[in-house]
Design a protein around this motif. Sequence first.
Motif, PDB file in Angstrom:
ATOM      1  N   SER A  65      -5.148   3.669  -1.976  1.00  0.00           N
ATOM      2  CA  SER A  65      -6.541   3.729  -2.414  1.00  0.00           C
ATOM      3  C   SER A  65      -7.368   4.739  -1.622  1.00  0.00           C
ATOM      4  O   SER A  65      -8.271   5.381  -2.171  1.00  0.00           O
ATOM      5  CB  SER A  65      -7.181   2.336  -2.334  1.00  0.00           C
ATOM      6  OG  SER A  65      -7.092   1.819  -1.017  1.00  0.00           O
ATOM      7  N   GLU A  66      -7.068   4.888  -0.332  1.00  0.00           N
ATOM      8  CA  GLU A  66      -7.839   5.832   0.480  1.00  0.00           C
ATOM      9  C   GLU A  66      -7.611   7.283   0.062  1.00  0.00           C
ATOM     10  O   GLU A  66      -8.372   8.179   0.437  1.00  0.00           O
ATOM     11  CB  GLU A  66      -7.480   5.666   1.958  1.00  0.00           C
ATOM     12  CG  GLU A  66      -6.020   5.983   2.280  1.00  0.00           C
ATOM     13  CD  GLU A  66      -5.702   5.782   3.753  1.00  0.00           C
ATOM     14  OE1 GLU A  66      -6.276   6.520   4.578  1.00  0.00           O
ATOM     15  OE2 GLU A  66      -4.885   4.889   4.056  1.00  0.00           O
ATOM     16  N   ASN A 116      -5.960   3.232  -6.742  1.00  0.00           N
ATOM     17  CA  ASN A 116      -6.934   2.233  -6.275  1.00  0.00           C
ATOM     18  C   ASN A 116      -6.373   0.823  -6.285  1.00  0.00           C
ATOM     19  O   ASN A 116      -6.832  -0.047  -5.530  1.00  0.00           O
ATOM     20  CB  ASN A 116      -8.203   2.290  -7.128  1.00  0.00           C
ATOM     21  CG  ASN A 116      -9.060   3.493  -6.805  1.00  0.00           C
ATOM     22  OD1 ASN A 116      -9.007   4.033  -5.693  1.00  0.00           O
ATOM     23  ND2 ASN A 116      -9.867   3.926  -7.757  1.00  0.00           N
ATOM     24  N   ALA A 117      -5.382   0.581  -7.122  1.00  0.00           N
ATOM     25  CA  ALA A 117      -4.775  -0.751  -7.207  1.00  0.00           C
ATOM     26  C   ALA A 117      -3.743  -0.987  -6.104  1.00  0.00           C
ATOM     27  O   ALA A 117      -3.229  -2.103  -5.975  1.00  0.00           O
ATOM     28  CB  ALA A 117      -4.125  -0.944  -8.577  1.00  0.00           C
ATOM     29  N   ASN A 118      -3.454   0.046  -5.328  1.00  0.00           N
ATOM     30  CA  ASN A 118      -2.466  -0.055  -4.251  1.00  0.00           C
ATOM     31  C   ASN A 118      -3.182   0.119  -2.912  1.00  0.00           C
ATOM     32  O   ASN A 118      -3.824   1.142  -2.667  1.00  0.00           O
ATOM     33  CB  ASN A 118      -1.399   1.026  -4.428  1.00  0.00           C
ATOM     34  CG  ASN A 118      -0.261   0.911  -3.442  1.00  0.00           C
ATOM     35  OD1 ASN A 118      -0.472   0.950  -2.231  1.00  0.00           O
ATOM     36  ND2 ASN A 118       0.969   0.779  -3.943  1.00  0.00           N
ATOM     37  N   ASP A 119      -3.075  -0.877  -2.032  1.00  0.00           N
ATOM     38  CA  ASP A 119      -3.812  -0.866  -0.763  1.00  0.00           C
ATOM     39  C   ASP A 119      -3.504   0.358   0.092  1.00  0.00           C
ATOM     40  O   ASP A 119      -4.375   0.869   0.794  1.00  0.00           O
ATOM     41  CB  ASP A 119      -3.512  -2.139   0.045  1.00  0.00           C
ATOM     42  CG  ASP A 119      -4.089  -3.386  -0.604  1.00  0.00           C
ATOM     43  OD1 ASP A 119      -5.031  -3.231  -1.412  1.00  0.00           O
ATOM     44  OD2 ASP A 119      -3.596  -4.495  -0.321  1.00  0.00           O
ATOM     45  N   THR A 120      -2.261   0.825   0.057  1.00  0.00           N
ATOM     46  CA  THR A 120      -1.879   1.960   0.896  1.00  0.00           C
ATOM     47  C   THR A 120      -2.238   3.309   0.271  1.00  0.00           C
ATOM     48  O   THR A 120      -2.195   4.335   0.954  1.00  0.00           O
ATOM     49  CB  THR A 120      -0.362   1.925   1.191  1.00  0.00           C
ATOM     50  OG1 THR A 120       0.360   2.055  -0.036  1.00  0.00           O
ATOM     51  CG2 THR A 120       0.024   0.627   1.882  1.00  0.00           C
ATOM     52  N   SER A 124      -7.336   8.243  -3.227  1.00  0.00           N
ATOM     53  CA  SER A 124      -7.653   8.415  -4.646  1.00  0.00           C
ATOM     54  C   SER A 124      -8.614   9.580  -4.893  1.00  0.00           C
ATOM     55  O   SER A 124      -8.472  10.315  -5.879  1.00  0.00           O
ATOM     56  CB  SER A 124      -8.226   7.120  -5.231  1.00  0.00           C
ATOM     57  OG  SER A 124      -9.405   6.738  -4.548  1.00  0.00           O
TER      58      SER A 124
END
Length: 359
Positions: free
Chosen positions: A233-234, A227-231, A236
Amino acid sequence: MAILLRQVVIHELVKEQHEPIQPSNVKKKTLPADNPTIQKLVEGIVDLYGKKNNSAQYGVFETGDARGNFPDAFEGYKGAEENEDNFIEATKVAMTQLYLKAADKPTASGGYILFADYVQNDVRYFLSAMVKQKPGYKITGALKVEDLEYIDLSRLHQAAKVNFAKYEEFAAADEVEQLDINYLSFVSPQNNKATAGYFITAFGCKAGAPSAKATEAVVKESVAFFNANDTLSEHSAELSKKLYEYLDNKQGENQPAKLSEIEHIAREFFSADEADNLAEELVAHLNSDEIGVPSEFSVNKTRLHKMTHIVYKGDDFQLTLDKDDIGQDAGSRFYYDGNRLVINELPDEFKDMLDEHFG
């Protein structure tokens, strides 16, 4: 990450594979803690600790015959005045234990044993680590500060580390609370446990059993990492599902969960150009002192069930629902609209029970 180095010394355990052990080279004085070369060496070792290929197992000191003399020496050092003599004395006890254990292992090899008392992120540690010379270099005679550049920092061979704060927390806790507290960790090569084990037994280390804590943390913290990584998070939610399936399978097979296998699951979602870096970061995060997921751990059945199910026990009825089956759309197996819970797709056996009741 910068550390505050309080005490440091390097002794030598003199042992070649398949050769009789020789007297250890034990120093009488510590190394200058403010020397930049020494600080860089210790920081390099600390940085390796818990990283991929150096994953730590967490635990406590033994309490029975396998305890040895080091745990009591550490207890004495912890409570004594902080000075060079007390530090050297504690490390001498450790070296004696290492000598005794290595002498009984024909395939064991020695090396330089670094001991350090340091502070990182306001937490104090006592570190013991075996390091080797870089290939192509030979350190002879007295180990000098200028020789430290020839120490191989590519990997830790064996290491043990005590967290002072958690040690105190454990001592103040009751027996139930102690089950979830591990104040020491150790690194030992996975491919040669029989040989490497002498280092761990010399310090009286015993793997702990924080299975409930590790079972919960490995999912919670892996999802937080995504979740802390933009690429990432989808992905998770899918990661969470795969981790639950993995843990459930391991628990059913009565096999330990492994960080190396959890890393493999996470890699499915990493892009090829970032896979190695992200995998190393994830393992280091999970295996860190703060999170405390060991390299291997037993899956806690009770905690896993609590994480994957909603359990209600009232005076008039009880419910246990799989969280994956609960939703707020009418097509969910268990549909919740805010006031009512609708059960769709009743099992035939349950319908027969209801028909019999109302028949």
